[in-house]
Write a protein that holds these residues in place. Structure first.
Motif, PDB file in Angstrom:
ATOM      1  N   ASP A  56      -5.037  -1.101  -7.292  1.00  0.00           N
ATOM      2  CA  ASP A  56      -3.807  -1.896  -7.288  1.00  0.00           C
ATOM      3  C   ASP A  56      -3.539  -2.429  -5.872  1.00  0.00           C
ATOM      4  O   ASP A  56      -3.209  -3.598  -5.683  1.00  0.00           O
ATOM      5  N   ARG A 113      -3.448  -6.424  -4.383  1.00  0.00           N
ATOM      6  CA  ARG A 113      -2.343  -6.996  -3.600  1.00  0.00           C
ATOM      7  C   ARG A 113      -2.806  -7.435  -2.217  1.00  0.00           C
ATOM      8  O   ARG A 113      -2.155  -8.249  -1.567  1.00  0.00           O
ATOM      9  N   SER A 168       2.344  -4.380   1.478  1.00  0.00           N
ATOM     10  CA  SER A 168       2.309  -4.837   0.085  1.00  0.00           C
ATOM     11  C   SER A 168       1.354  -3.981  -0.750  1.00  0.00           C
ATOM     12  O   SER A 168       1.500  -3.909  -1.973  1.00  0.00           O
ATOM     13  N   LYS A 209       4.900  -0.839  -4.241  1.00  0.00           N
ATOM     14  CA  LYS A 209       5.267  -0.452  -5.605  1.00  0.00           C
ATOM     15  C   LYS A 209       5.635   1.043  -5.645  1.00  0.00           C
ATOM     16  O   LYS A 209       6.406   1.481  -6.497  1.00  0.00           O
ATOM     17  N   SER A 241       8.485  -5.085  -4.521  1.00  0.00           N
ATOM     18  CA  SER A 241       7.105  -5.417  -4.919  1.00  0.00           C
ATOM     19  C   SER A 241       7.076  -6.574  -5.923  1.00  0.00           C
ATOM     20  O   SER A 241       6.114  -7.325  -5.974  1.00  0.00           O
ATOM     21  N   ALA A 246       6.360 -10.079  -4.805  1.00  0.00           N
ATOM     22  CA  ALA A 246       4.971 -10.471  -4.570  1.00  0.00           C
ATOM     23  C   ALA A 246       4.231 -10.672  -5.895  1.00  0.00           C
ATOM     24  O   ALA A 246       3.037 -10.496  -5.990  1.00  0.00           O
ATOM     25  N   GLU A 247       4.970 -11.005  -6.963  1.00  0.00           N
ATOM     26  CA  GLU A 247       4.311 -11.301  -8.243  1.00  0.00           C
ATOM     27  C   GLU A 247       4.573 -12.748  -8.634  1.00  0.00           C
ATOM     28  O   GLU A 247       5.507 -13.356  -8.123  1.00  0.00           O
ATOM     29  N   ILE A 303       2.227 -15.027  -0.462  1.00  0.00           N
ATOM     30  CA  ILE A 303       0.930 -14.502  -0.890  1.00  0.00           C
ATOM     31  C   ILE A 303      -0.140 -15.597  -0.894  1.00  0.00           C
ATOM     32  O   ILE A 303      -1.276 -15.362  -0.518  1.00  0.00           O
TER      33      ILE A 303
END
Ligand code: M6R
Length: 624
Positions: free
Chosen positions: A19, A23, A211, A215, A257, A260-261, A413
Motif C-alpha cells: 500500500d 502511494r 503519504s 492511512k 489520506s 491523496a485519492e 500526486i
C-alpha cells in the motif's frame, strides 16, 4: 525520488508495504520490490521491473506467513537500467541483510573495488548494493557468532555495524535496513534525502514520505540529516551518526489520506486541476487582510523593518516552481524591488555573488528538490537570508530556510504540477503585496484593491474550469501535432513556458515556450503550415504587441489558438479562442495557465499517455 517504505509490528506487513509503495509510486516507478522476514527468520524477497501492481500479483501468488517486519522500495533509476536485478531491496552475499536506499552513494566505486577484492559477489549495477555488502563486512568484523546468539542480543551488534557502514558512505542517502537474524528492529539513516518515522500502537513505520503510512498514523518524526533511527514494534530510538542517543519530538500531520485519492476523477492531474480554486483560497485564507498587517509577517518571521531593508530579491527553483519564480520577479519589479530568478541547478556561481541585502526566495512544492536545497545552502553560505515557499510541512527546505511561507494546497500526486503552481503564485502575490505595503509602494487604497482583486481569483478559476469541455475539444483537434509553440509577453511569458512544459512532460511531444517578441529573432523559422501556436494575449500593456506577433506567426502558416478575454478578443485574430473572465493584467497568470493545463491534459489523454506517471520522470527530484 525513489520511495522507501518500512513496517514493523503487526500482521499486515506485506499489505502495509505494498500500500505504501502504491502511494509512493509518484516518486519513481520503473521497478519495485519488498523484503520481509517471516516467522522463521527467513528472508522473503520479491522484485519486479515495472509497477507495484505487478509486484502485488507476484506477492499474492506466494503469500508469506507470519511476517512482522519488512521494507519496500519503488525506484527511479540512477545507477543501472530499470530491471529486476537493479530493483531494490538489495542483499549481501549471505542474503540475510537487505537494504533499500534513496539518493546516490558518491564513493560507491571505491567501496565496491575493496569489497570485490575481499571476495564479495555483486548482483546488480547499483550503487546501493555496496551498502549491503559493506554492512555484511562490518558485521563480520564485529566477530558475530550470530548462529549462537539470541536475536535480541544481536541488536547492539547490528546497530554498531550499521553505524560504521553509514560512517563510510559519502553522498546522499535515506536508508532502511533489515537483518534476518535480528528481525525485531529496522535501522534507518538519513543524509540529504528525506526519511520520516511513523508512530503507531504496537507497530511503527518508516518511509521517504508520510503519504506511505498516513492511512495508519499521522504522528511522525522527520529525521534530520545526520540522524539514525532504530525502529522496533513498541518504540523508536534516535541517534546521531556518532551513535549518541538523541531525543526527537513527534508532530501530527494535518493531511488526510483520502486527500491523496482520485475522488472519481480519471487521473490525479485532472482532480488537481479542479482543486485549484480551493488551493488559491487556502493559500490566501486569513493572510490577506489587512495587507501589510502583522499576521503573515509573524508567520514568516519577517518584520516590516526587515522587508524594508532588503535591496533585492533573488528567486531560485526548478521546473514549474521556476516558472512561478519568473512571475514573482515581475510582481516584485512592479513594486519597484530589484528581482531576479534562476534555475537552482544553474545557480552555483551566482550564489557566491549574493550580498546580505538580498533575500533569496526558494520555491519548491516538495521542499526536497536536491538542486533547490543545494542552491539554498550556497546562498546561506554566502550570508543571504532564505525564505522558502513550499507546500510540504516538515520538508528539508523548511528546516534549512530562515523563513517559511506555506502554500497549503494539500498533497499533489500527479507528477505534472498544477495546483501546487497556483498555490505558489498565490503565495507570491501575498508576499509581493506585503513587501510593497511594508516599503510604502502600495498605499492603503491600492492595497485594498490589490486584495479585492486577489480574492476574486478562486471564483474566476471556477468559471474557467466550467469551460473544460470546449478546451478539451480544441486539444482533441491538435492531438496529432508533433510540435507546439506557446507564446506570450511580460507577466504571461512564464505561463507560455509552463504551457510548453506541461505538454512535454505528459504527452512526450516537442513544445516550446517563447517570449512572443523574441520569435522574430530566430525561432519563427520553425513555424510551418498548420503548426499549433497557443498565444496568451489578455488585455493590458502587452496586448497590441502580442497581437502583432500572432499576425507574424499566422503569416507563416501557424494555426493560432488565442487565450484572451472578451476585450482582447477584438484585437487578436486567431482561428480558435479560449475566452477568460477579465481581471487586472498583473493577476492574469493565475487564470491563463488553467486552459493550458487542461489543453495539455487532453492532448495526453488523446495520445493515451500515462498522465499521472509520465515516462522518465519522478515527482520529487532528490538527485542533482
Ligand atoms: O518539488 P519542486 O517544486 O521543487 O519540484 C520542482 C520540479 O521538479 C517540478 O516542478 C517539475 O518540473 C514538475 N514535474 C513540473 O510539472
Amino acid at each position: 525520488m525513489c520511495g522507501i517504505t518500512g513496517y514493523i509490528g503487526g500482521d499486515k506487513t506485506t499489505e502495509v508495504l505494498l500500500d505504501g509503495l502504491r502511494r509512493l509510486e509518484y516518486r519513481g516507478y520503473d521497478s519495485c520490490g519488498i523484503a520481509v522476514v517471516d516467522g522463521k527468520n527467513s528472508l522473503y524477497l520479491k522484485r519486479v521491473s515495472g509497477r507495484v501492481d505487478a509486484l502485488d500479483k507476484l506477492v499474492s501468488a506466494e503469500p508469506v506467513k507470519g511476517a512482522k517486519a519488512g521494507v519496500g522500495h519503488t525506484r527511479w533509476a540512477t545507477h543501472g537500467a530499470p530491471s529486476e536485478d537493479n530493483a531494490h531491496p538489495h542483499t549481501d552475499c549471505s542474503g540475510e541483510v537487505v537494504v533499500v536506499h534513496n539518493g546516490i552513494i558518491e564513493n560507491y566505486l571505491e567501496l565496491k573495488e575493496k569489497l570485490l577484492a575481499g571476495g564479495h559477489k555483486f548482483k546488480s549495477e547499483t550503487d546501493t548494493e555496496v551498502i549491503a555488502h559493506l554492512l555484511e563486512e562490518k558485521l563480520k568484523s564485529l566477530h558475530v557468532q550470530a548462529a549462537a546468539m539470541r536475536s535480541d542480543m544481536l541488536e547492539p551488534v547490528f546497530f554498531e555495524a550499521f553505524r560504521r557502514t553509514v560512517a563510510d558512505l559519502k553522498g546522499s542517502f535515506a536508508l532502511a535496513v533489515v537483518w534476518a537474524r535480528c528481525p525485531a528492529m529496522i535501522l534507518a539513516a538519513r543524509l540529504h534525502s528525506p526519511l520520516v518515522v511513523g508512530l503507531g500502537q504496537g507497530e511503527n513505520y518508516v518511509a521517504s514520505d508520510v503519504s506511505a503510512f498516513l492511512k495508519y498514523t499521522k504522528r511522525v518524526v522527520f529525521l534530520n540529516d545526520g540522524e539514525m533511527a532504530a525502529v522496533r514494534r513498541d518504540g523508536v530510538d534516535y541517534y546521531n551518526f556518532a551513535g549518541k542517543k538523541i531525543s526527537r519530538d513527534s508532530v501530527v500531520i494535518q493531511w488526510d489520506s483520502t486527500m491523496a485519492e482520485k475522488g472519481g476523477y480519471k487521473h490525479f492531474m485532472l482532480k488537481e486541476i479542479h482543486e485549484q480554486a480551493e488551493a488559491v483560497e487556502n493559500t490566501l485564507r486569513g493572510r490577506l487582510l489587512p495587507l501589510g498587517g502583522p499576521a503573515l509577517e509573524q508567520e514568516m518571521g519577517l518584520t516590516t523593518a526587515a522587508m524594508k531593508a532588503f535591496s533585492a530579491v533573488q528567486f531560485v527553483a526548478c521546473g514549474t516552481a521556476y516558472h512561478a519564480c519568473l512571475v514573482g520577479r515581475v510582481l516584485f519589479e512592479n513594486f519597484g524591488v530589484h528581482a531576479s530568478a534562476d534555475w537552482a541547478s544553474e545557480f552555483t556561481d551566482r550564489a557566491r555573488l549574493l550580498d546580505k541585502g538580498t533575500l533569496v526566495v526558494a520555491i519548491s512544492q516538495s521542499g526536497e528538490t536536491a538542486d533547490t536545497l543545494f542552491a539554498v545552502r550556497e546562498a546561506k553560505a554566502a550570508g543571504a537570508k532564505v525564505l522558502a515557499i513550499t507546500n510540504t510541512v516538515g520538508s528539508t527546505l523548511t528546516r534549512e530556510a530562515d523563513h517559511v511561507l506555506y502554500t497549503h494546497c494539500g498533497p499533489e500526486i500527479g507528477v505534472a504540477s498544477t495546483k501546487a503552481f497556483l498555490g505558489q503564485l498565490a503565495a507570491l502575490y501575498l508576499l509581493a503585496g506585503h513587501f510593497a505595503a511594508a516599503r510604502g509602494s502600495l498605499g492603503k487604497t491600492d492595497a485594498r484593491r490589490y486584495a479585492e482583486e486577489l480574492l476574486k481569483v478562486p471564483r474566476l478559476i471556477e468559471e474557467i474550469l466550467a469551460q473544460e469541455k470546449e478546451i478539451a475539444r480544441v486539444a482533441q483537434a491538435f492531438s496529432h501535432s508533433e510540435h507546439f509553440l506557446f507564446i506570450s509577453r511580460h507577466v504571461n511569458y512564464p505561463i507560455a513556458l509552463e504551457g510548453a512544459l506541461k505538454i512535454k512532460e505528459i504527452s512526450y511531444v516537442h513544445a516550446e515556450g517563447y517570449a512572443a517578441g523574441e520569435m522574430k529573432h530566430g525561432p519563427i523559422a520553425i513555424i510551418y503550415k498548420g503548426m499549433p501556436v497557443l498565444a496568451v494575449a489578455t488585455s493590458g500593456r502587452a496586448l497590441e504587441l502580442t497581437a502583432g506577433n500572432v499576425e507574424e506567426a499566422k503569416a507563416r502558416g501557424a494555426d493560432v489558438v488565442a487565450i484572451v478575454d472578451q476585450d482582447s478578443k477584438k484585437t487578436v485574430k486567431a482561428s480558435r479562442y479560449v475566452v477568460l473572465p477579465r481581471t487586472e493584467e498583473l493577476f492574469t497568470p493565475m487564470l491563463t495557465v488553467i486552459p493550458l493545463q487542461i489543453f495539455a491534459y487532453y492532448v495526453a489523454l488523446a495520445k493515451k499517455c500515462d498522465i499521472d506517471k509520465p515516462r522518465n520522470l519522478a515527482k520529487s527530484v532528490t538527485v542533482r
